[in-house]
Motif scaffolding. Structure first.
Motif, PDB file in Angstrom:
ATOM      1  N   LEU A 101       0.869  -1.164   0.000  1.00  0.00           N
ATOM      2  CA  LEU A 101       0.000   0.000   0.000  1.00  0.00           C
ATOM      3  C   LEU A 101       0.920   1.232   0.000  1.00  0.00           C
ATOM      4  O   LEU A 101       2.030   1.159   0.525  1.00  0.00           O
ATOM      5  N   ALA A 102       0.479   2.333  -0.593  1.00  0.00           N
ATOM      6  CA  ALA A 102       1.286   3.562  -0.553  1.00  0.00           C
ATOM      7  C   ALA A 102       1.619   3.897   0.907  1.00  0.00           C
ATOM      8  O   ALA A 102       0.749   3.757   1.775  1.00  0.00           O
ATOM      9  N   PRO A 103       2.878   4.296   1.193  1.00  0.00           N
ATOM     10  CA  PRO A 103       3.323   4.472   2.586  1.00  0.00           C
ATOM     11  C   PRO A 103       2.429   5.394   3.419  1.00  0.00           C
ATOM     12  O   PRO A 103       2.312   5.210   4.629  1.00  0.00           O
ATOM     13  N   ASP A 104       1.785   6.394   2.770  1.00  0.00           N
ATOM     14  CA  ASP A 104       0.954   7.318   3.540  1.00  0.00           C
ATOM     15  C   ASP A 104      -0.525   6.952   3.516  1.00  0.00           C
ATOM     16  O   ASP A 104      -1.359   7.676   4.045  1.00  0.00           O
ATOM     17  N   ALA A 105      -0.879   5.822   2.893  1.00  0.00           N
ATOM     18  CA  ALA A 105      -2.299   5.458   2.760  1.00  0.00           C
ATOM     19  C   ALA A 105      -2.873   5.022   4.098  1.00  0.00           C
ATOM     20  O   ALA A 105      -2.200   4.384   4.900  1.00  0.00           O
ATOM     21  N   ASN A 106      -4.133   5.364   4.315  1.00  0.00           N
ATOM     22  CA  ASN A 106      -4.812   5.035   5.563  1.00  0.00           C
ATOM     23  C   ASN A 106      -6.019   4.117   5.311  1.00  0.00           C
ATOM     24  O   ASN A 106      -6.771   3.792   6.223  1.00  0.00           O
ATOM     25  N   ALA A 107      -6.218   3.745   4.032  1.00  0.00           N
ATOM     26  CA  ALA A 107      -7.339   2.873   3.665  1.00  0.00           C
ATOM     27  C   ALA A 107      -7.009   2.190   2.342  1.00  0.00           C
ATOM     28  O   ALA A 107      -6.098   2.619   1.631  1.00  0.00           O
ATOM     29  N   VAL A 108      -7.745   1.131   2.036  1.00  0.00           N
ATOM     30  CA  VAL A 108      -7.553   0.419   0.766  1.00  0.00           C
ATOM     31  C   VAL A 108      -8.739   0.754  -0.140  1.00  0.00           C
ATOM     32  O   VAL A 108      -9.891   0.622   0.272  1.00  0.00           O
ATOM     33  N   ASN A 109      -8.443   1.193  -1.349  1.00  0.00           N
ATOM     34  CA  ASN A 109      -9.511   1.400  -2.324  1.00  0.00           C
ATOM     35  C   ASN A 109      -9.565   0.180  -3.233  1.00  0.00           C
ATOM     36  O   ASN A 109      -8.746   0.029  -4.143  1.00  0.00           O
ATOM     37  N   THR A 110     -10.533  -0.702  -2.965  1.00  0.00           N
ATOM     38  CA  THR A 110     -10.559  -1.972  -3.711  1.00  0.00           C
ATOM     39  C   THR A 110     -10.872  -1.764  -5.192  1.00  0.00           C
ATOM     40  O   THR A 110     -10.538  -2.611  -6.016  1.00  0.00           O
ATOM     41  N   ASN A 111     -11.482  -0.618  -5.533  1.00  0.00           N
ATOM     42  CA  ASN A 111     -11.762  -0.334  -6.956  1.00  0.00           C
ATOM     43  C   ASN A 111     -10.483  -0.192  -7.767  1.00  0.00           C
ATOM     44  O   ASN A 111     -10.491  -0.370  -8.978  1.00  0.00           O
ATOM     45  N   GLN A 112      -9.400   0.175  -7.085  1.00  0.00           N
ATOM     46  CA  GLN A 112      -8.140   0.383  -7.811  1.00  0.00           C
ATOM     47  C   GLN A 112      -7.308  -0.894  -7.924  1.00  0.00           C
ATOM     48  O   GLN A 112      -6.235  -0.888  -8.524  1.00  0.00           O
ATOM     49  N   LEU A 113      -7.795  -1.991  -7.344  1.00  0.00           N
ATOM     50  CA  LEU A 113      -7.023  -3.238  -7.405  1.00  0.00           C
ATOM     51  C   LEU A 113      -7.428  -4.037  -8.640  1.00  0.00           C
ATOM     52  O   LEU A 113      -8.587  -4.040  -9.035  1.00  0.00           O
ATOM     53  N   GLU A 114      -6.446  -4.723  -9.211  1.00  0.00           N
ATOM     54  CA  GLU A 114      -6.739  -5.559 -10.381  1.00  0.00           C
ATOM     55  C   GLU A 114      -6.705  -7.020 -10.005  1.00  0.00           C
ATOM     56  O   GLU A 114      -5.768  -7.485  -9.361  1.00  0.00           O
ATOM     57  N   PHE A 115      -7.729  -7.730 -10.422  1.00  0.00           N
ATOM     58  CA  PHE A 115      -7.800  -9.176 -10.186  1.00  0.00           C
ATOM     59  C   PHE A 115      -7.867  -9.892 -11.530  1.00  0.00           C
ATOM     60  O   PHE A 115      -8.543  -9.418 -12.443  1.00  0.00           O
ATOM     61  N   ASP A 116      -7.170 -11.006 -11.642  1.00  0.00           N
ATOM     62  CA  ASP A 116      -7.176 -11.784 -12.879  1.00  0.00           C
ATOM     63  C   ASP A 116      -8.305 -12.800 -12.806  1.00  0.00           C
ATOM     64  O   ASP A 116      -8.354 -13.603 -11.881  1.00  0.00           O
ATOM     65  N   LYS A 117      -9.215 -12.755 -13.784  1.00  0.00           N
ATOM     66  CA  LYS A 117     -10.387 -13.644 -13.714  1.00  0.00           C
ATOM     67  C   LYS A 117     -10.009 -15.103 -13.950  1.00  0.00           C
ATOM     68  O   LYS A 117     -10.802 -16.002 -13.669  1.00  0.00           O
ATOM     69  N   ASP A 118      -8.803 -15.355 -14.451  1.00  0.00           N
ATOM     70  CA  ASP A 118      -8.417 -16.727 -14.807  1.00  0.00           C
ATOM     71  C   ASP A 118      -7.559 -17.425 -13.753  1.00  0.00           C
ATOM     72  O   ASP A 118      -7.028 -18.500 -14.021  1.00  0.00           O
ATOM     73  N   VAL A 119      -7.399 -16.827 -12.576  1.00  0.00           N
ATOM     74  CA  VAL A 119      -6.562 -17.499 -11.567  1.00  0.00           C
ATOM     75  C   VAL A 119      -7.233 -18.796 -11.099  1.00  0.00           C
ATOM     76  O   VAL A 119      -8.413 -18.798 -10.750  1.00  0.00           O
TER      77      VAL A 119
END
Lengths: 301, 301
Positions: free
Chosen positions: B135-153
């Motif tokens: 996570l960015a060093p100064d981040a205080n929360a996770v924005n799950t919209n910005q995460l990428e997931f591979d549908k084929d895992v």
């Protein structure tokens, strides 16, 4: 209100009786009042109504990433006039617990800025653990000679830490290898309620890594464990569990917590526990006469 | 060699008998041959002697941060002429396991470059998880919209990962929330042997955080679990457990592994297990007739 009844679907008559027989209402937040940013319909109206009826409200949350002030601000923003002291969050709780045992040492804290804020407000010294402490991105090994350890650490605190890293787990486990170091955990929720399909690891996930590496078990402060209620009673000695309702969405934390403290428990199906899962638990309890800690007195859709 | 005997202190006579009755010798490395960089006195001489006697040697290690080639190079550097195929490390083992089940999908791998090397050598596709993902060093929360997931895992693999982060645990747990995704772990060692006072978290520490967040249990490949011996037998079908000696320093992994496979087991007191702890286990086994998996046939200082 008889606590012999359980899993009774709440009617208007029950609601009136709950209101007459109780003066303190403990609310879990996530999954009960909101799945932030969505506020559940009628939630704020209910809080304002209860307050107008002269009831005392507390917001009892295992979330350790926010302070009392953070939560009070959120409530005020969405239309309920909360005071910070109504917020029983685990960052505040950890500070109160350390104060209650007259702790005067130094803490290594795996957690967010909220932990630093609440602990330092009670004069507790933090030496490391908060914020990012990663291995260099291209590193393929850890050089322990380059790590710094504080010889005066007396306590390791494990909270939800979005900056968890191998180095931080290593430091926590190394401190815990000193037999006299106290080991506290804000809570052990496995995951956080989510409105999308992602699984957000909870404080329990971070805690597991430290428990495994250190072979030590923490004192867990948050729901369903007793220290959370102890802190409420210490701050507000006139709170009577027999005249208290605990309202929550998760049987393992909220309902078990309320039941163990002798409060009346109300489960809402807007969060973690489904009606189907509750029915399964109810059948198991009837068949096997297992402990009924997880069964609420009342439930409501 | 009778496997009815246990915890017998090794004499010269026993050694001769072990040599005569066996043709395969499995050695754990850390705590048995070395605490790197310190090589134990006589270790390399013993390996060269056994090889000169026509014995077949394998090096069976739960370490997942090195490849077969990395290990072979280390042995060659310190005076034993090892071939890569003698190295049964868990990065190689994971690739062999996936090959044995004809796995043709994509893997999310929490681990080091060694995992990438061994898996890709068998044509297995990795999509994420290796290397830093903080996570960015100064981040205080996770924005799950910005995460990428591979549908084929199709598979999540948990190994020792020095770059573990909240985002990586979140991704692993989210992939594991898909019911058909396979869950493998290289091993579940709680910590790594250390020559100083630091506690180095092992693959089991990383694994615990993922197990807790995902509520799923992995297939564990390394010692003391069977897949490690299965991989040896698949690659070398003439290895006969009845004519095999397993030499290790940790009863829970090395000795349990050898015993369960029907090999003769030899515990050395140069690493994780002390003579005192072995005596405690022996007394418990005698009193309570519990399983004797953890008791070696022979032990030696």
């Amino acid at each position: 209100m008889s606590t012999e009844e359980f899993c009774t679907h709440l009617t208007e008559l029950h609601s009136k009786s709950l209101l007459n027989d109780n003066d303190t209402f403990l609310f879990d937040c996530d999954g009960v009042l909101w799945n932030f940013p969505q506020i559940f319909t009628g939630a704020i109206e209910l809080l304002n109504y209860l307050t107008a009826q002269g009831k005392r409200l507390f917001f009892v949350t295992n979330n350790s990433t926010k302070t009392q002030d953070d939560y009070a601000k959120r409530f005020n923003d969405i239309g309920y006039n909360a005071k910070p002291e109504q917020i029983i969050c685990t960052a505040w709780l950890t500070a109160q617990y350390l104060k209650s045992i007259k702790f005067a040492g130094k803490c290594f804290v795996l957690g967010m800025q909220s932990m630093k804020h609440e602990l330092e407000r009670e004069g507790i010294t933090i030496c490391g653990g908060i914020g990012a402490d990663p291995l260099a991105p291209d590193a393929n090994a850890v050089n322990t000679n380059q790590l710094e350890f504080d010889k005066d650490v007396d306590c390791v605190i494990s909270a939800l830490d979005l900056h968890i890293s191998y180095i931080k787990i290593l430091k926590a486990a190394t401190y815990l290898n000193r037999p006299n170091v106290l080991f506290l955990a804000t809570n052990d929720d496995a995951s956080l309620p989510q409105s999308d399909e992602t699984v957000m690891p909870g404080a329990g996930s971070i805690l597991s890594s430290i428990v495994t590496a250190s072979c030590r078990s923490p004192t867990i402060l948050g729901k369903p464990h007793a220290p959370m209620f102890d802190a409420i009673r210490l701050a507000f000695p006139d709170v009577d569990p027999k005249r208290t309702v605990m309202i929550g969405d998760r049987v393992e934390t909220d309902i078990a917590f309320g039941n163990r403290q002798g409060a009346t428990t109300l489960l809402v199906f807007s969060g973690a526990t489904s009606e189907k899962y509750l029915n399964t638990l109810k059948q198991q309890a009837e068949k096997h006469a297992i402990e009924r800690d997880l069964l609420p007195n009342f439930c409501v859709k």
